[in-house]
Write an enzyme that holds these catalytic residues in place. Structure first.
Site, mmCIF file in Angstrom:
data_model
loop_
_atom_site.group_PDB
_atom_site.id
_atom_site.type_symbol
_atom_site.label_atom_id
_atom_site.label_comp_id
_atom_site.label_asym_id
_atom_site.label_seq_id
_atom_site.Cartn_x
_atom_site.Cartn_y
_atom_site.Cartn_z
ATOM 1 N N TRP A 74 0.997 -1.210 -0.035
ATOM 2 C CA TRP A 74 0.004 -0.056 0.169
ATOM 3 C C TRP A 74 0.973 1.205 0.056
ATOM 4 O O TRP A 74 1.970 1.419 0.949
ATOM 5 C CB TRP A 74 -0.862 -0.083 1.293
ATOM 6 N N ASN A 100 6.977 -3.498 5.844
ATOM 7 C CA ASN A 100 5.655 -2.782 6.361
ATOM 8 C C ASN A 100 6.365 -1.581 7.174
ATOM 9 O O ASN A 100 7.003 -1.827 8.257
ATOM 10 C CB ASN A 100 4.594 -3.446 7.163
ATOM 11 N N HIS A 493 -25.735 25.847 11.589
ATOM 12 C CA HIS A 493 -24.675 26.752 11.784
ATOM 13 C C HIS A 493 -23.535 26.600 10.733
ATOM 14 O O HIS A 493 -22.310 26.845 10.939
ATOM 15 C CB HIS A 493 -24.038 26.250 13.166
#
Length: 597
Positions: A74, A100, A493
């Protein structure tokens, strides 16, 4: 990051074992994959994209060797390309590494290794070149690996192959690594190392969890040592779930399967902890715990659970706050005598671990609420409360969130003066009510109506506010649609400026108290702007009268209603994403366990 597997003792089945393990780890999210096989010379094959592309590449070449390592990446440093995929090799091709984490000093190391040839943009590639330099200086393979690791700053789980060496070397710091102890085979004892148990669960249920700073060597045996090479005695634990639990069981996606597993997960969380006849809650792990203040630290979905848990504690007169772990770790508020509760599904979330460690350094008592026995957070916390959801494969959390909410109810009931008599019957009925909801939900029809909307709002108050946040997160995670969750009173708001007739508003409202009345008022505000309204409600209030669609909830205790409302929103997110053809189990850019800060 993302998924690691290595094995010895698999002989000619090594490549198939690695690829199978990587496929099992697909749920963690990835954008490239690769394997390396050992022997007198290493063989490396890797490809950007899905594992199917790696298999195609493997089919076009002859690869053999043993032992072996594999990785699904990843991207953190450099885009997903063949060159940036793991494993990474040195100049000679004699060292291969998967990793990793993040090497924070890789630029300085790369500058120091200026005579070496780098072929990627990754931080990882400095590791094999450091090992290469040590080997060239005459250092033996295991010591070369140790010496290279000693130069690294940052977080890592690293597994290494060296040509001519029959061993795999591995180590970890702030990123998980677990061993699998298999049976003897004609090729020797089958031994595995991985970032997560499912990678090798098909072959063994016996595991050893590595701690930070420990090293492992796998060859014809497994040996764990500390950073000085002193052997560590490690216990072998048994994983108590079946490998079939990580299959789809006939469902189209893991996420849908795990949504439907929630009744069982909730029963498992309750088992042995709730006395239905006596109306009491007893959690052995929480004996003699009576917090006077609570600080929750968590990320993502777990942060939404933390918001819910903080609300439960405050109602019992106990000051409680929920903090985003990534902010807490860098600007820790005063702790005093507060209990610090870390909520993390995986038990390996880097930001949450950093927050927990900072709290521990300041002397706080810590509690882990996690799904993963043997995880880092469970080992490092003073106490642990396991949610018992079973393995969750889909990247988007579903059953673990429901189990977290239930576990937090148990935490409050077991450690405060809260009256369990009113809540316990609702907890008892929750699994059955969840099943009934799953059997008869209108979520798919709602999804069909609104799948092409440009944006979505989710609103709720009190217990339902975290559910609104989670509903929005789930939708954007897997559908890639813009979705926002708000406390219902906050619409006026500012966010109300974005509401128009193309903006579906999902309003979660239960009960018939003042809070429900105020939320119905907020529904009227968006209805007046022509926004389509989907009421997620038990019909004890007037919400349905002002809604275009209604997702029904059974009547129950307000605490439990949040769990049921969440199930409806999970189904909405799933069906919208499915209608859009999204890769639901592997959403882009996301990973199941985020082990970098």
């Amino acid at each position: 990051m993302c998924g690691i597997i290595g094995c010895v003792g698999r002989g000619e089945r090594t490549a198939d074992t690695l690829v199978s393990g990587l496929e099992t780890l697909e749920y963690r999210g990835y954008d490239s994959a690769g394997i390396a096989l050992g022997g007198s010379k290493l063989s490396v094959c890797k490809a950007a994209g899905e594992i199917a592309k790696l298999k195609t590449a493997l089919g076009s070449r002859s690869m053999s060797g043993e032992p072996g390592i594999g990785h699904t990446r990843w991207s953190t440093h450099g885009p997903p390309t063949d060159e940036n995929a793991h494993p990474h090799a040195d100049c000679t091709g004699d060292v291969a590494v998967v990793h990793n984490g993040i090497i924070e000093n890789y630029q300085e190391l790369r500058a120091e290794l200026d005579e070496h040839t780098f072929t990627s943009e990754t931080d990882t590639e400095v590791i094999p070149h450091l090992i290469e330099a040590e080997l060239a200086a005459g250092t033996d393979p295991e010591d070369a690996f140790r010496a290279a690791i000693a130069r690294l700053e940052g977080s890592y789980a690293v597994v290494c192959l060296i040509a001519g060496c029959d061993a795999i070397f591995g180590t970890r710091k702030d990123s998980p690594l677990v061993l699998g102890i298999g049976d003897d085979t004609p090729d020797g004892q089958a031994l595995f190392v991985a970032s997560d148990v499912p990678a090798f669960r098909e072959y063994t249920d016996r595991v050893v969890y590595l701690d930070d700073g420990e090293f492992v060597r796998l060859d014809d045996e497994w040996v764990v040592t500390d950073s000085d090479g002193v052997v560590r005695e490690k216990s072998v634990e048994t994983v108590d779930w079946d490998p079939e639990e990580t299959g789809k069981s006939g469902y189209e996606h893991f996420m849908l399967k795990e949504i439907h597993e929630q009744p069982r997960a909730l029963r498992q969380c309750l088992q042995g902890r709730v006395d239905e006849l006596g109306g009491s809650v007893t959690v052995d792990e929480l004996d003699n715990l009576a917090p006077t203040g609570v600080q929750f630290v968590a990320c993502g979905t777990s942060y939404h659970a933390a918001l819910y848990g903080a609300q439960l504690f405050r109602e019992q007169g106990i000051p409680a706050q929920a903090f985003l772990a990534s902010e807490y770790a860098t600007a820790v508020p005063p702790i005093g005598n507060d209990l610090v509760v870390a909520i993390t599904q995986s038990g390996e979330t880097a930001d949450t671990l950093s927050a927990l460690r900072e709290a521990s350094r300041r002397g706080a008592e810590t509690l882990a609420v996690t799904n993963t026995v043997g995880s880092t957070v469970a080992r490092e916390s003073d106490r642990k409360l396991f949610i018992r959801a079973g393995p969750e494969i889909g990247v988007a959390a579903t059953k673990t969130f429901a189990s977290q909410l239930l576990a937090l109810n148990l935490l409050v009931l077991a450690t405060t003066d809260a009256s369990a008599g009113e809540v316990v019957p609702a907890l008892r009925d929750l699994p059955g009510q969840t099943q009934a909801l799953l059997d008869d939900s209108g979520a798919e029809a709602v999804a069909e109506q609104f799948y092409d909307a440009p944006a979505y709002f989710f609103i709720g108050r009190r217990y339902q506010f975290p559910v609104a946040l989670e509903g929005a997160l789930k939708l954007k995670e897997i559908s890639y649609k813009h979705a926002e969750g708000f406390a219902a009173g906050e619409l006026k708001h500012g966010p109300l400026a974005l509401v128009d007739d193309r903006t579906p508003v999902f309003a979660v409202v239960t009960g018939d108290d003042e809070i429900a009345t105020k939320t119905v008022g907020n529904i009227k505000e968006v209805e007046a702007r022509d926004a389509p309204v989907v009421a997620v409600t038990d019909r004890q209030n007037d919400a349905a009268a002002y809604a275009d669609h209604v997702l029904e909830l059974p009547e129950t205790h307000p605490h439990v209603g949040a769990v049921l409302a969440n199930v409806q929103l999970q189904l909405v997110a799933y069906h919208i994403a499915n209608r859009l053809g999204r890769p639901i189990d592997k959403p882009r850019n996301l990973a199941k366990s985020v082990t970098v800060e």
